[in-house]
Design a protein around this motif. Structure first.
Motif, PDB file in Angstrom:
ATOM      1  N   ALA A 107       0.833  -1.201   0.000  1.00 10.82           N
ATOM      2  CA  ALA A 107       0.000   0.000   0.000  1.00 10.82           C
ATOM      3  C   ALA A 107       0.869   1.254   0.000  1.00 10.82           C
ATOM      4  O   ALA A 107       0.562   2.234  -0.708  1.00 10.82           O
ATOM      5  CB  ALA A 107      -0.932  -0.012   1.213  1.00 10.82           C
ATOM      6  N   PHE A 134      -6.495 -10.505  -5.639  1.00  8.69           N
ATOM      7  CA  PHE A 134      -6.553  -9.539  -4.539  1.00  8.69           C
ATOM      8  C   PHE A 134      -5.388  -8.551  -4.618  1.00  8.69           C
ATOM      9  O   PHE A 134      -5.584  -7.331  -4.505  1.00  8.69           O
ATOM     10  CB  PHE A 134      -6.527 -10.287  -3.199  1.00  8.69           C
ATOM     11  CG  PHE A 134      -6.328  -9.387  -2.006  1.00  8.69           C
ATOM     12  CD1 PHE A 134      -7.401  -8.693  -1.460  1.00  8.69           C
ATOM     13  CD2 PHE A 134      -5.068  -9.227  -1.442  1.00  8.69           C
ATOM     14  CE1 PHE A 134      -7.213  -7.857  -0.364  1.00  8.69           C
ATOM     15  CE2 PHE A 134      -4.881  -8.393  -0.350  1.00  8.69           C
ATOM     16  CZ  PHE A 134      -5.949  -7.710   0.192  1.00  8.69           C
ATOM     17  N   LYS A 137      -5.693  -6.297  -7.860  1.00  9.47           N
ATOM     18  CA  LYS A 137      -6.773  -5.311  -7.783  1.00  9.47           C
ATOM     19  C   LYS A 137      -6.471  -4.209  -6.781  1.00  9.47           C
ATOM     20  O   LYS A 137      -6.734  -3.020  -7.051  1.00  9.47           O
ATOM     21  CB  LYS A 137      -8.079  -6.028  -7.398  1.00  9.47           C
ATOM     22  CG  LYS A 137      -9.266  -5.086  -7.238  1.00  9.47           C
ATOM     23  CD  LYS A 137     -10.518  -5.859  -6.855  1.00  9.47           C
ATOM     24  CE  LYS A 137     -11.700  -4.898  -6.631  1.00  9.47           C
ATOM     25  NZ  LYS A 137     -12.925  -5.642  -6.247  1.00  9.47           N
ATOM     26  N   ASN A 138      -5.933  -4.553  -5.625  1.00  8.87           N
ATOM     27  CA  ASN A 138      -5.775  -3.582  -4.547  1.00  8.87           C
ATOM     28  C   ASN A 138      -4.452  -2.835  -4.568  1.00  8.87           C
ATOM     29  O   ASN A 138      -4.381  -1.706  -4.055  1.00  8.87           O
ATOM     30  CB  ASN A 138      -5.941  -4.282  -3.194  1.00  8.87           C
ATOM     31  CG  ASN A 138      -7.368  -4.714  -2.940  1.00  8.87           C
ATOM     32  OD1 ASN A 138      -8.220  -3.905  -2.593  1.00  8.87           O
ATOM     33  ND2 ASN A 138      -7.629  -6.010  -3.131  1.00  8.87           N
TER      34      ASN A 138
END
Length: 330
Positions: A107, A134, A137-138
């Motif tokens: 992130a 996951f 996409k994130n």
């Protein structure tokens, strides 16, 4: 990252000298780490300072190769700035991608350095399409390093659902869940996820006893071999155990993964990059392994027979295996 349809050869470098050797031997990309706890090969005498990485990036780029920085351990509580600084430095010094496992670091990299390519480390143990989706996409992950537990058919099934670029093709064969070995943590008190590889040099001891070379990991005796025979890598999962009247290795006798003969099948399964293990290996090892796989990849690209069996002398026990790709374990 390759734009010509050829399989990308991703090679290890534990030192700046090893990086130059790998590039000169034909690596398309080289992966390395900083000289601290942010990477899973944090050994004395290995890894890169910021100045060394900057010089190495320049050298690789002049030769047409890329540099990937592994920041693939999980941060300690209260010490996030060390890992954040590693990502910042990789971006500042011109790295072509960072290899991450921790959700928070992914992130951070996506938010602070969106232009920096993000790869998912094998330490994340993403082994199915849902898990990979996951991360894609994130966090905008572009490449996933698959655990060495999948067959070619399973890799093909994953790639049929979502793009996935990397598999291992040569080196040490991890037969536990990558990066999450409870046996190793129990034996040494050091987690592979947070403190490096499963057999830290500080915990490995050898002793000659009754004509045999005995290897121990912490307080555990894991193997005994005649002193004139090659000793296997001292990990618990490759140890020789006695149980129920049977004495032997749990999976396979100690060998190294060599998937050169499977390049057509791996390419057909959707793999676009091939990763060699070995940041702790010598420059001569790196040179010979990279050069051999360079010939294999080029032969495959030209539709020629792939040379195989050339690296047996560099393998554990001087033997090789296709590992989980064919799953011939007992």
């Amino acid at each position: 990252m390759m734009d010509n349809g050829k399989l990308e050869l991703v090679c290890p470098a534990g030192t700046p000298a090893a990086l130059r050797v790998a590039v000169d031997a034909g690596a398309d990309s080289v992966y390395c780490g900083f000289r601290d706890e942010t990477n899973a090969r944090n050994f004395p005498g290995l890894n890169f300072s910021c100045d060394e990485l900057a010089d190495s990036v320049r050298y690789a780029h002049v030769k047409g190769a890329r540099v990937l920085v592994a920041i693939n351990t999980f941060p300690r509580a209260g010490a996030l700035e060390t890992w954040h600084r590693a990502i910042d430095n990789a971006a500042r010094l011109g790295a072509d991608a960072v290899i991450l496992a921790d959700l928070g670091l992914l992130a951070y990299a996506a938010d602070r350095h969106p232009e920096l390519r993000r790869h998912l480390s094998v330490q994340a143990a993403a082994a199915n399409a849902d898990a990979i989706r996951f991360y894609v996409k994130n966090f905008g992950v572009k490449r996933v390093v698959l655990p060495r537990i999948l067959t070619v058919a399973e890799i093909a099934a994953i790639n049929a659902e979502i793009a996935c670029e990397t598999v291992f093709v040569f080196g040490g064969l991890c037969v536990m869940t990558e990066g999450r070995c409870s046996l190793s943590s129990y034996a040494t008190g050091k987690s592979p996820n947070m403190n490096g590889v499963c057999s830290r040099a500080s915990h490995v001891h050898y002793r000659e006893e009754d004509g045999e070379l005995v290897s121990r990991l912490g307080t555990f005796t894991i193997d005994r071999v005649p002193k004139d025979e090659p000793a296997p890598y001292p990990t618990l999962c490759k140890g020789c155990f006695s149980a129920g009247g049977y004495r032997g290795h749990v999976f396979e006798d100690p060998v190294s993964l060599d998937a050169a003969a499977l390049l057509p099948q791996l390419a057909g399964a959707g793999a676009t990059a091939l990763k060699i293990e070995g940041r702790q290996r010598s420059r001569s090892y790196i040179r010979d392994v990279v050069a051999s796989f360079r010939r294999a990849v080029d032969a495959h690209a030209c539709g020629q027979p792939i040379p195989t069996g050339q690296l047996r002398r560099l393998s554990e026990g001087q033997t090789t295996t296709a590992g989980a790709y064919r799953k011939t374990w007992r």
